[in-house]
Design a protein around this motif. Structure first.
Motif, PDB file in Angstrom:
ATOM      1  N   GLY A   1      -1.348 -59.559  37.884  1.00 39.53           N
ATOM      2  CA  GLY A   1      -0.123 -59.708  38.665  1.00 39.53           C
ATOM      3  C   GLY A   1      -0.289 -59.237  40.097  1.00 39.53           C
ATOM      4  N   LYS A   2      -1.062 -58.177  40.300  1.00 37.84           N
ATOM      5  CA  LYS A   2      -1.344 -57.707  41.665  1.00 37.84           C
ATOM      6  C   LYS A   2      -2.125 -58.752  42.448  1.00 37.84           C
ATOM      7  N   VAL A   3      -3.080 -59.392  41.785  1.00 36.66           N
ATOM      8  CA  VAL A   3      -3.863 -60.442  42.445  1.00 36.66           C
ATOM      9  C   VAL A   3      -2.942 -61.600  42.846  1.00 36.66           C
ATOM     10  N   VAL A   4      -2.057 -61.982  41.946  1.00 33.87           N
ATOM     11  CA  VAL A   4      -1.100 -63.062  42.241  1.00 33.87           C
ATOM     12  C   VAL A   4      -0.212 -62.662  43.412  1.00 33.87           C
ATOM     13  N   ALA A   5       0.293 -61.436  43.388  1.00 38.47           N
ATOM     14  CA  ALA A   5       1.194 -60.977  44.455  1.00 38.47           C
ATOM     15  C   ALA A   5       0.507 -60.974  45.813  1.00 38.47           C
ATOM     16  N   ARG A   6      -0.767 -60.624  45.837  1.00 37.49           N
ATOM     17  CA  ARG A   6      -1.504 -60.567  47.105  1.00 37.49           C
ATOM     18  C   ARG A   6      -1.690 -61.947  47.741  1.00 37.49           C
ATOM     19  N   LYS A   7      -1.483 -62.999  46.968  1.00 37.23           N
ATOM     20  CA  LYS A   7      -1.637 -64.357  47.505  1.00 37.23           C
ATOM     21  C   LYS A   7      -0.446 -64.761  48.370  1.00 37.23           C
ATOM     22  N   PHE A   8       0.628 -63.985  48.312  1.00 41.73           N
ATOM     23  CA  PHE A   8       1.810 -64.296  49.108  1.00 41.73           C
ATOM     24  C   PHE A   8       1.787 -63.491  50.396  1.00 41.73           C
ATOM     25  N   ASP A   9       2.666 -63.884  51.311  1.00 38.89           N
ATOM     26  CA  ASP A   9       2.770 -63.160  52.577  1.00 38.89           C
ATOM     27  C   ASP A   9       3.040 -61.685  52.309  1.00 38.89           C
ATOM     28  N   LYS A  10       2.628 -60.866  53.225  1.00 39.18           N
ATOM     29  CA  LYS A  10       2.825 -59.419  53.087  1.00 39.18           C
ATOM     30  C   LYS A  10       4.266 -59.040  53.413  1.00 39.18           C
ATOM     31  N   SER A  11       5.187 -59.599  52.644  1.00 40.00           N
ATOM     32  CA  SER A  11       6.587 -59.229  52.832  1.00 40.00           C
ATOM     33  C   SER A  11       6.804 -57.821  52.276  1.00 40.00           C
ATOM     34  N   LEU A  12       7.922 -57.210  52.646  1.00 40.34           N
ATOM     35  CA  LEU A  12       8.217 -55.867  52.153  1.00 40.34           C
ATOM     36  C   LEU A  12       8.354 -55.857  50.634  1.00 40.34           C
ATOM     37  N   GLY A  13       8.938 -56.926  50.079  1.00 38.54           N
ATOM     38  CA  GLY A  13       9.090 -57.026  48.627  1.00 38.54           C
ATOM     39  C   GLY A  13       7.751 -57.083  47.909  1.00 38.54           C
ATOM     40  N   ILE A  14       6.811 -57.839  48.440  1.00 39.63           N
ATOM     41  CA  ILE A  14       5.478 -57.943  47.837  1.00 39.63           C
ATOM     42  C   ILE A  14       4.762 -56.602  47.895  1.00 39.63           C
ATOM     43  N   VAL A  15       4.836 -55.932  49.038  1.00 41.85           N
ATOM     44  CA  VAL A  15       4.194 -54.620  49.183  1.00 41.85           C
ATOM     45  C   VAL A  15       4.780 -53.649  48.163  1.00 41.85           C
ATOM     46  N   GLN A  16       6.103 -53.668  48.019  1.00 42.14           N
ATOM     47  CA  GLN A  16       6.737 -52.783  47.047  1.00 42.14           C
ATOM     48  C   GLN A  16       6.297 -53.132  45.628  1.00 42.14           C
ATOM     49  N   CYS A  17       6.209 -54.420  45.312  1.00 44.85           N
ATOM     50  CA  CYS A  17       5.791 -54.831  43.965  1.00 44.85           C
ATOM     51  C   CYS A  17       4.372 -54.372  43.663  1.00 44.85           C
ATOM     52  N   ILE A  18       3.483 -54.505  44.605  1.00 50.36           N
ATOM     53  CA  ILE A  18       2.107 -54.061  44.386  1.00 50.36           C
ATOM     54  C   ILE A  18       2.084 -52.562  44.088  1.00 50.36           C
ATOM     55  N   ASN A  19       2.883 -51.794  44.821  1.00 50.85           N
ATOM     56  CA  ASN A  19       2.979 -50.354  44.547  1.00 50.85           C
ATOM     57  C   ASN A  19       3.557 -50.085  43.164  1.00 50.85           C
ATOM     58  N   GLU A  20       4.579 -50.839  42.792  1.00 48.84           N
ATOM     59  CA  GLU A  20       5.193 -50.672  41.472  1.00 48.84           C
ATOM     60  C   GLU A  20       4.217 -51.077  40.362  1.00 48.84           C
ATOM     61  N   PHE A  21       3.423 -52.113  40.607  1.00 50.73           N
ATOM     62  CA  PHE A  21       2.417 -52.529  39.626  1.00 50.73           C
ATOM     63  C   PHE A  21       1.381 -51.419  39.422  1.00 50.73           C
ATOM     64  N   ASN A  22       0.995 -50.746  40.528  1.00 51.24           N
ATOM     65  CA  ASN A  22       0.069 -49.611  40.394  1.00 51.24           C
ATOM     66  C   ASN A  22       0.671 -48.526  39.507  1.00 51.24           C
ATOM     67  N   GLY A  23       1.949 -48.260  39.697  1.00 50.28           N
ATOM     68  CA  GLY A  23       2.633 -47.274  38.863  1.00 50.28           C
ATOM     69  C   GLY A  23       2.692 -47.705  37.406  1.00 50.28           C
ATOM     70  N   ALA A  24       2.940 -48.985  37.163  1.00 51.92           N
ATOM     71  CA  ALA A  24       3.014 -49.501  35.795  1.00 51.92           C
ATOM     72  C   ALA A  24       1.657 -49.405  35.096  1.00 51.92           C
ATOM     73  N   ILE A  25       0.585 -49.638  35.843  1.00 51.63           N
ATOM     74  CA  ILE A  25      -0.760 -49.510  35.263  1.00 51.63           C
ATOM     75  C   ILE A  25      -0.997 -48.070  34.820  1.00 51.63           C
ATOM     76  N   GLU A  26      -0.636 -47.124  35.667  1.00 53.99           N
ATOM     77  CA  GLU A  26      -0.795 -45.706  35.301  1.00 53.99           C
ATOM     78  C   GLU A  26       0.083 -45.344  34.110  1.00 53.99           C
ATOM     79  N   ASP A  27       1.305 -45.883  34.071  1.00 50.95           N
ATOM     80  CA  ASP A  27       2.191 -45.615  32.939  1.00 50.95           C
ATOM     81  C   ASP A  27       1.608 -46.158  31.636  1.00 50.95           C
ATOM     82  N   ALA A  28       1.025 -47.347  31.673  1.00 53.72           N
ATOM     83  CA  ALA A  28       0.428 -47.932  30.464  1.00 53.72           C
ATOM     84  C   ALA A  28      -0.783 -47.111  30.013  1.00 53.72           C
ATOM     85  N   LYS A  29      -1.572 -46.644  30.957  1.00 57.24           N
ATOM     86  CA  LYS A  29      -2.720 -45.802  30.606  1.00 57.24           C
ATOM     87  C   LYS A  29      -2.252 -44.480  30.001  1.00 57.24           C
ATOM     88  N   ASN A  30      -1.199 -43.915  30.572  1.00 58.85           N
ATOM     89  CA  ASN A  30      -0.643 -42.673  30.021  1.00 58.85           C
ATOM     90  C   ASN A  30      -0.016 -42.903  28.645  1.00 58.85           C
TER      91      ASN A  30
END
Length: 159
Positions: free
Chosen positions: A67-96
């Protein structure tokens, strides 16, 4: 000769019983899942909810990275940047969540899965806050479906 025929017949009956009773076991785990098709694709013939939970968290990590790879294909809008950050958090949550499962802490497991789902929700709402259209709605829906299967399977685990 007759004894050999009875032996073959009993093997056929035994094989039939095994197929009938053990074959569809994976479907029973997913019968009441919030999204049965996603559950069955994640569980993939596993019969133990704990094994299914491990598979769902690994799938969530892998699919969130995608999903992060898909998101990076779009313009660097504020929403996309926030989603990438949220995806990083979700990855850590799944690992935890996986660590919590290995520690037999079902409460923490559910909390981490809930946190990952919250990350996907924040991603979606971020676009609204920035008056942007979410170009990755299907991605976040897919990720939330996998996480909801993980939450469902957590309820099936017996310690």
């Amino acid at each position: 000769m007759a004894f050999k025929d009875y032996t073959s017949f009993s093997y056929v009956i035994l094989a039939t019983a095994v197929i009938l009773f053990a074959g569809p076991a994976h479907a029973r785990i997913c019968d009441n899942a919030p999204n049965k098709l996603v559950c069955e694709s994640v569980v993939n013939h596993r019969t133990d909810p704990r094994d299914g939970e491990v598979a769902s968290m690994h799938k969530l990590v892998a699919e969130t990275k995608t999903g992060k790879v898909v998101a990076r294909k779009f313009d660097k809008s504020l929403g996309i940047v926030q989603c990438i950050n949220e995806f990083n958090g979700a990855i850590e949550d799944a690992k935890n969540a996986l660590k919590s499962l290995s520690n037999n802490d079902l409460s923490a497991l559910k909390n981490f899965i809930t946190a990952a789902r919250h990350n996907f929700d924040i991603c979606n709402k971020g676009f609204q806050g920035y008056n942007e259209t979410n170009p990755i709605t299907k991605t976040t829906k897919h990720l939330d479906d996998i996480a909801s299967v993980g939450f469902y399977l957590a309820d099936l685990i017996k310690l």
